[in-house]
Each structure stands twice: as structure tokens, then as C-alpha cells.
Design a protein around this motif. Structure first.
Motif, mmCIF file in Angstrom:
data_model
loop_
_atom_site.group_PDB
_atom_site.id
_atom_site.type_symbol
_atom_site.label_atom_id
_atom_site.label_comp_id
_atom_site.label_asym_id
_atom_site.label_seq_id
_atom_site.Cartn_x
_atom_site.Cartn_y
_atom_site.Cartn_z
ATOM 1 N N GLU A 144 -2.126 8.568 -4.695
ATOM 2 C CA GLU A 144 -1.862 7.301 -4.014
ATOM 3 C C GLU A 144 -3.124 6.798 -3.310
ATOM 4 O O GLU A 144 -4.002 7.574 -2.960
ATOM 5 N N HIS A 169 0.208 0.931 0.683
ATOM 6 C CA HIS A 169 -0.179 2.063 -0.162
ATOM 7 C C HIS A 169 0.516 1.957 -1.508
ATOM 8 O O HIS A 169 1.411 1.126 -1.692
ATOM 9 N N HIS A 172 2.465 3.611 -4.975
ATOM 10 C CA HIS A 172 3.340 4.628 -5.558
ATOM 11 C C HIS A 172 3.081 4.584 -7.068
ATOM 12 O O HIS A 172 3.789 3.888 -7.788
ATOM 13 N N SER A 184 9.233 6.291 0.976
ATOM 14 C CA SER A 184 9.777 7.641 0.855
ATOM 15 C C SER A 184 10.188 8.126 2.243
ATOM 16 O O SER A 184 9.851 7.512 3.259
ATOM 17 N N ASP A 228 7.148 8.527 4.185
ATOM 18 C CA ASP A 228 6.626 7.232 4.653
ATOM 19 C C ASP A 228 7.362 6.808 5.920
ATOM 20 O O ASP A 228 6.754 6.379 6.903
#
Ligand SMILES: [Zn+2]
Length: 158
Positions: free
Chosen positions: A31, A91, A93, A101, A104
């Protein structure tokens, strides 16, 4: 101080350029991402500056954490330039959907829980790879809730 809830995240051409350049050039086995800086006005957060990951960012196939020193330097420059403040992060994925997530969400909660940072909400822009294209989604995290919001991207400059 009260602020209206965010319904739209708007990335200026300058901020979009940083992200599209990183998407074009980064190694997507892990990532990548960076911080987002801008202003919250009414129900819209306008992102004037987006950061690149920086040399000390933590990048794994399923996790990204900014390089704090790199982020702080960008935050100082952005504040000097136009008063932009740190409003959140973006960010990628590379192998999953553009949805935060559990990890996250834990990261956003840490930001919200730090009184020195003064976040009302944390803006998250997540870019996922789908059928050879990047698709983006924006989220706003507030304490126990994470809500999808509209994402508007201006065409990148240059
Ligand atoms: Zn993530």
C-alpha cells in the motif's frame, strides 16, 4: 466549536496530481498513501495538499502508516502556504475494496483520541484497484462511526 458534518470531500487539482503521480509510479505490491491537508467549510472538506508516503512510511501489502516527520514537514509548508490543516489521510488498497479495514479504523480512532491533534473527524480517501483502474472512495470517521461521503476530484495539473 461545532462544525457541520462532512458530506463531500473535494480534492483540488494540485492534491489530485500528487495522488495520481504516486499511483502511476509506486510499487503496488504494498500500500501507499499520505496525509491530506485543507479546510473544512460548511459540509465540505477541500483538500489543497496531499502528501506522498515519505521515506519512513510503513508499507505492507495490507497496511499503510505515514512517515510522521515527512508528514509534519508537509503540514508546516501547507499551513504557511494557505492555512491548510491536517484533515486526514489517503492510502491504497491494491488488492481489496476502497473500504476502511479494521486496522484503518483503529488508526483513525487514535487520531481522534489525541487531544493535541484537535480532530473533529478524520477524512479517509481510499483508492482500490478495480479492473485495471483505480477507484476512489471517501469516508469520514468520527469516534464510533465511519460514514461514506461523496468524493470529488478535480483533473490533475500537468
Ligand atoms: Zn486500508
Amino acid at each position: 466549536m461545532t462544525q457541520q458534518p462532512v458530506t463531500t470531500v473535494h480534492l483540488t487539482a494540485q492534491a489530485t496530481s500528487v495522488i495520481t503521480t504516486e499511483l502511476r509510479t509506486a510499487d503496488h505490491t504494498t500500500e501507499t498513501g499520505g496525509i491530506l491537508l485543507g479546510h473544512h467549510t460548511h459540509d465540505t472538506v477541500t483538500i489543497h495538499h496531499a502528501g506522498a508516503p515519505g521515506p519512513d512510511a510503513v508499507r505492507t501489502p495490507t497496511y499503510f502508516l505515514r512517515d510522521l516527520a515527512h508528514a509534519q514537514a508537509l503540514a508546516d509548508r501547507a499551513f504557511t502556504a494557505d492555512g491548510s490543516v491536517w484533515v486526514g489521510e489517503w492510502h491504497t488498497h491494491p488488492t481489496s475494496r476502497p473500504v476502511p479495514s479494521a486496522r484503518d479504523i483503529a488508526t483513525y480512532r487514535q487520531l481522534l483520541d489525541d487531544p493535541e491533534l484537535g480532530f473533529h473527524s478524520v477524512i479517509a480517501v481510499i483508492l482500490a484497484r478495480s479492473e485495471r483502474r483505480w477507484v476512489g472512495a471517501a469516508w469520514t470517521a468520527r469516534h464510533d462511526r465511519i460514514t461514506p461521503v461523496q468524493l470529488r476530484l478535480d483533473d490533475p495539473v500537468g
